[in-house]
Design a protein around this motif. Structure first.
Motif, PDB file in Angstrom:
ATOM      1  N   ALA A 155      30.302  55.154  57.005  1.00  0.00           N
ATOM      2  CA  ALA A 155      30.941  53.845  57.166  1.00  0.00           C
ATOM      3  C   ALA A 155      30.774  53.000  55.908  1.00  0.00           C
ATOM      4  O   ALA A 155      31.719  52.345  55.445  1.00  0.00           O
ATOM      5  CB  ALA A 155      30.357  53.127  58.374  1.00  0.00           C
ATOM      6  N   VAL A 156      29.566  53.014  55.338  1.00  0.00           N
ATOM      7  CA  VAL A 156      29.315  52.269  54.096  1.00  0.00           C
ATOM      8  C   VAL A 156      30.160  52.837  52.953  1.00  0.00           C
ATOM      9  O   VAL A 156      30.760  52.100  52.171  1.00  0.00           O
ATOM     10  CB  VAL A 156      27.816  52.315  53.730  1.00  0.00           C
ATOM     11  N   ALA A 157      30.211  54.181  52.877  1.00  0.00           N
ATOM     12  CA  ALA A 157      30.976  54.831  51.809  1.00  0.00           C
ATOM     13  C   ALA A 157      32.472  54.521  51.935  1.00  0.00           C
ATOM     14  O   ALA A 157      33.163  54.299  50.928  1.00  0.00           O
ATOM     15  CB  ALA A 157      30.736  56.329  51.838  1.00  0.00           C
ATOM     16  N   ILE A 158      32.990  54.513  53.169  1.00  0.00           N
ATOM     17  CA  ILE A 158      34.412  54.192  53.386  1.00  0.00           C
ATOM     18  C   ILE A 158      34.701  52.759  52.958  1.00  0.00           C
ATOM     19  O   ILE A 158      35.724  52.482  52.305  1.00  0.00           O
ATOM     20  CB  ILE A 158      34.788  54.405  54.869  1.00  0.00           C
ATOM     21  N   HIS A 159      33.794  51.853  53.318  1.00  0.00           N
ATOM     22  CA  HIS A 159      33.959  50.454  52.910  1.00  0.00           C
ATOM     23  C   HIS A 159      33.992  50.333  51.392  1.00  0.00           C
ATOM     24  O   HIS A 159      34.865  49.638  50.833  1.00  0.00           O
ATOM     25  CB  HIS A 159      32.817  49.613  53.480  1.00  0.00           C
ATOM     26  N   ASN A 160      33.081  51.018  50.708  1.00  0.00           N
ATOM     27  CA  ASN A 160      33.050  50.972  49.244  1.00  0.00           C
ATOM     28  C   ASN A 160      34.324  51.571  48.643  1.00  0.00           C
ATOM     29  O   ASN A 160      34.864  51.053  47.655  1.00  0.00           O
ATOM     30  CB  ASN A 160      31.823  51.721  48.722  1.00  0.00           C
ATOM     31  N   ALA A 161      34.791  52.681  49.226  1.00  0.00           N
ATOM     32  CA  ALA A 161      36.003  53.325  48.727  1.00  0.00           C
ATOM     33  C   ALA A 161      37.213  52.410  48.895  1.00  0.00           C
ATOM     34  O   ALA A 161      38.090  52.344  48.021  1.00  0.00           O
ATOM     35  CB  ALA A 161      36.230  54.651  49.448  1.00  0.00           C
ATOM     36  N   ARG A 162      37.263  51.700  50.027  1.00  0.00           N
ATOM     37  CA  ARG A 162      38.365  50.758  50.252  1.00  0.00           C
ATOM     38  C   ARG A 162      38.326  49.611  49.249  1.00  0.00           C
ATOM     39  O   ARG A 162      39.367  49.187  48.721  1.00  0.00           O
ATOM     40  CB  ARG A 162      38.298  50.216  51.677  1.00  0.00           C
ATOM     41  N   LEU A 163      37.105  49.106  48.991  1.00  0.00           N
ATOM     42  CA  LEU A 163      36.976  48.037  48.001  1.00  0.00           C
ATOM     43  C   LEU A 163      37.423  48.521  46.626  1.00  0.00           C
ATOM     44  O   LEU A 163      38.135  47.809  45.900  1.00  0.00           O
ATOM     45  CB  LEU A 163      35.518  47.564  47.931  1.00  0.00           C
ATOM     46  N   TYR A 164      37.010  49.725  46.281  1.00  0.00           N
ATOM     47  CA  TYR A 164      37.409  50.294  44.987  1.00  0.00           C
ATOM     48  C   TYR A 164      38.925  50.453  44.911  1.00  0.00           C
ATOM     49  O   TYR A 164      39.546  50.157  43.882  1.00  0.00           O
ATOM     50  CB  TYR A 164      36.725  51.646  44.795  1.00  0.00           C
ATOM     51  N   GLU A 165      39.510  50.901  46.026  1.00  0.00           N
ATOM     52  CA  GLU A 165      40.966  51.076  46.079  1.00  0.00           C
ATOM     53  C   GLU A 165      41.668  49.739  45.889  1.00  0.00           C
ATOM     54  O   GLU A 165      42.668  49.636  45.163  1.00  0.00           O
ATOM     55  CB  GLU A 165      41.340  51.695  47.424  1.00  0.00           C
ATOM     56  N   GLN A 166      41.133  48.693  46.528  1.00  0.00           N
ATOM     57  CA  GLN A 166      41.720  47.359  46.386  1.00  0.00           C
ATOM     58  C   GLN A 166      41.602  46.848  44.949  1.00  0.00           C
ATOM     59  O   GLN A 166      42.532  46.242  44.405  1.00  0.00           O
ATOM     60  CB  GLN A 166      41.043  46.379  47.343  1.00  0.00           C
ATOM     61  N   VAL A 167      40.415  47.114  44.344  1.00  0.00           N
ATOM     62  CA  VAL A 167      40.208  46.697  42.951  1.00  0.00           C
ATOM     63  C   VAL A 167      41.193  47.413  42.036  1.00  0.00           C
ATOM     64  O   VAL A 167      41.786  46.806  41.136  1.00  0.00           O
ATOM     65  CB  VAL A 167      38.757  46.974  42.512  1.00  0.00           C
ATOM     66  N   GLN A 168      41.378  48.734  42.276  1.00  0.00           N
ATOM     67  CA  GLN A 168      42.303  49.505  41.462  1.00  0.00           C
ATOM     68  C   GLN A 168      43.735  48.994  41.620  1.00  0.00           C
ATOM     69  O   GLN A 168      44.480  48.868  40.640  1.00  0.00           O
ATOM     70  CB  GLN A 168      42.242  50.989  41.851  1.00  0.00           C
ATOM     71  N   GLU A 169      44.118  48.703  42.866  1.00  0.00           N
ATOM     72  CA  GLU A 169      45.463  48.188  43.116  1.00  0.00           C
ATOM     73  C   GLU A 169      45.651  46.831  42.448  1.00  0.00           C
ATOM     74  O   GLU A 169      46.698  46.548  41.865  1.00  0.00           O
ATOM     75  CB  GLU A 169      45.714  48.074  44.622  1.00  0.00           C
ATOM     76  N   HIS A 170      44.596  45.995  42.559  1.00  0.00           N
ATOM     77  CA  HIS A 170      44.664  44.665  41.943  1.00  0.00           C
ATOM     78  C   HIS A 170      44.753  44.787  40.425  1.00  0.00           C
ATOM     79  O   HIS A 170      45.527  44.068  39.780  1.00  0.00           O
ATOM     80  CB  HIS A 170      43.440  43.849  42.338  1.00  0.00           C
ATOM     81  N   ALA A 171      43.955  45.703  39.863  1.00  0.00           N
ATOM     82  CA  ALA A 171      43.982  45.910  38.418  1.00  0.00           C
ATOM     83  C   ALA A 171      45.354  46.412  37.965  1.00  0.00           C
ATOM     84  O   ALA A 171      45.886  45.967  36.943  1.00  0.00           O
ATOM     85  CB  ALA A 171      42.897  46.903  38.011  1.00  0.00           C
ATOM     86  N   ALA A 172      45.919  47.351  38.751  1.00  0.00           N
ATOM     87  CA  ALA A 172      47.252  47.873  38.414  1.00  0.00           C
ATOM     88  C   ALA A 172      48.301  46.773  38.503  1.00  0.00           C
ATOM     89  O   ALA A 172      49.203  46.682  37.662  1.00  0.00           O
ATOM     90  CB  ALA A 172      47.608  49.029  39.354  1.00  0.00           C
ATOM     91  N   GLU A 173      48.161  45.923  39.537  1.00  0.00           N
ATOM     92  CA  GLU A 173      49.108  44.814  39.699  1.00  0.00           C
ATOM     93  C   GLU A 173      48.986  43.826  38.540  1.00  0.00           C
ATOM     94  O   GLU A 173      49.992  43.359  38.002  1.00  0.00           O
ATOM     95  CB  GLU A 173      48.838  44.107  41.023  1.00  0.00           C
ATOM     96  N   LEU A 174      47.730  43.542  38.153  1.00  0.00           N
ATOM     97  CA  LEU A 174      47.527  42.633  37.029  1.00  0.00           C
ATOM     98  C   LEU A 174      48.086  43.222  35.738  1.00  0.00           C
ATOM     99  O   LEU A 174      48.707  42.515  34.931  1.00  0.00           O
ATOM    100  CB  LEU A 174      46.021  42.350  36.852  1.00  0.00           C
ATOM    101  N   GLU A 175      47.873  44.528  35.561  1.00  0.00           N
ATOM    102  CA  GLU A 175      48.389  45.195  34.370  1.00  0.00           C
ATOM    103  C   GLU A 175      49.913  45.116  34.323  1.00  0.00           C
ATOM    104  O   GLU A 175      50.515  44.856  33.274  1.00  0.00           O
ATOM    105  CB  GLU A 175      47.935  46.655  34.342  1.00  0.00           C
ATOM    106  N   THR A 176      50.528  45.338  35.500  1.00  0.00           N
ATOM    107  CA  THR A 176      51.989  45.253  35.572  1.00  0.00           C
ATOM    108  C   THR A 176      52.468  43.843  35.250  1.00  0.00           C
ATOM    109  O   THR A 176      53.439  43.650  34.509  1.00  0.00           O
ATOM    110  CB  THR A 176      52.474  45.657  36.972  1.00  0.00           C
TER     111      THR A 176
END
Length: 343
Positions: A155-176
């Motif tokens: 459960a902790v690992a899934i939460h961290n993976a989701r946060l990382y995914e959100q950060v990556q999406e946010h970073a990609a959006e910012l880059e765009t």
């Protein structure tokens, strides 16, 4: 005991693996295969709750049955994993045939016992870890405690993976967005440079245009000082022409400056086209008389009223008439209007 030591090693291994994986799909896949390889049970699956639906994201066997269970669903049809996802409580069923919550799926009735553990992070149910066996009463107390601990780690690992995914999406959006803004700024800079070049060219051209009549005026003023008779009239005529030309150029510069400052917004109205042109022609009559030219207006009676900006129409007509007078030395200047029928 040896078995307990092996389970502790499994828990440590599971924790070590899951904390290092930030890709959610890879995380769930490895967790499923680690559990299925460590327990003598034929099915291990992990479901994640997405928008109120429990969706099976990873399984050590090909997916069977529906891809997800809607929550809440009718009592008796929710399935064991659906019940756990709804209530957030672990559920051990040593004989699924004796439990009404078990969901019978055609072609997948191999299960005899089932253990479903909720995946909970910060009091939020985020999914279910489900393990099924072909044997009755297959799950021991050690199985249950081991899988529960792994579920907590997961459960902790899934939460961290989701946060990382959100950060990556946010970073990609910012880059765009940065790329888009950079392109917009680059385009705006190119346009400004083009405008600057055009303005420089305009200044050079207008300077040349101003220099010609101004030079002529200076020259003919000198000539006029000693002129008499017919030459005096000729020089005066030239001075009038060049002065008019100079006035026209200055007026054009003022018009352009006015537009650049945001003025001159067009105001359209229903106008008498021939009547407007006749008024413009009348204003040039004294200039024509002064240089000995005849100015004639020949309107097309087929033109009635038009929808236009009267000031701009007057300015265009005035520029055309002024040019005609400036570059005509004798004879007459005829201004005509004509209706061009467009089929």
């Amino acid at each position: 005991t040896l078995e307990r030591a092996q389970r502790l090693e499994l828990i440590a291994q599971a924790g070590h693996r899951t904390t290092k994986i930030l890709d959610l799909e890879d995380l769930l896949s490895q967790a499923v295969h680690l559990i299925s390889d460590s327990f003598d049970h034929y099915l291990t699956a992990i479901g994640i709750i997405e928008n109120g639906i429990l969706v099976i994201k990873a399984s050590n066997l090909p997916m069977q049955g529906p891809p997800g269970l809607k929550l809440p669903i009718e009592i008796g049809k929710r399935g064991i994993t659906g019940w756990v996802a709804e209530h957030g409580e672990m559920l051990l069923v040593q004989d699924v045939q004796a439990d009404s919550r078990y969901l019978h799926i055609s072609g997948a009735d191999k299960t005899r016992s089932e253990l479903a553990v909720p995946l909970i992070f910060s009091e939020e149910i985020i999914g279910v870890l489900n393990v099924e066996s072909e044997y009755l009463g297959a799950f021991t107390e050690l199985d249950i405690s081991t899988i529960q601990i792994i579920a907590d780690q997961l459960a902790v690992a899934i939460h961290n993976a989701r946060l990382y995914e959100q950060v990556q999406e946010h970073a990609a959006e910012l880059e765009t967005r940065v790329k888009e803004r950079t392109l917009e700024l680059s385009n705006a800079m190119d346009k400004l440079q083009d405008l600057d070049r055009l303005k420089s060219k305009f200044i050079a051209d207008i300077s040349h245009e101003l220099r010609t009549p101004l030079t002529n005026i200076i020259v003919y003023l000198d000539l006029l000082e000693n002129a008499t008779g017919e030459k005096e009239e000729t020089y005066r005529s030239v001075l009038k022409q060049q002065s008019a030309r100079l006035a026209t150029l200055v007026e054009e510069i003022l018009d352009i400056t006015h537009l650049e400052m945001g003025g001159g917004q067009p105001s359209f109205s229903d106008i008498d086209f021939n009547g407007l042109i006749r008024q413009v022609v009348a204003t040039f009559q004294p200039r024509a008389d002064g240089v000995g030219l005849e100015i004639i207006f020949e309107p097309d009676d087929g033109i009635k009223r038009i929808w236009a900006e009267p000031n701009q129409i007057s300015r265009v007509a005035g520029n055309l008439i002024a040019n005609a007078l400036n570059y005509s030395t004798e004879g007459r200047v005829t201004i005509q209007t004509e209706l061009d029928e467009v089929n």
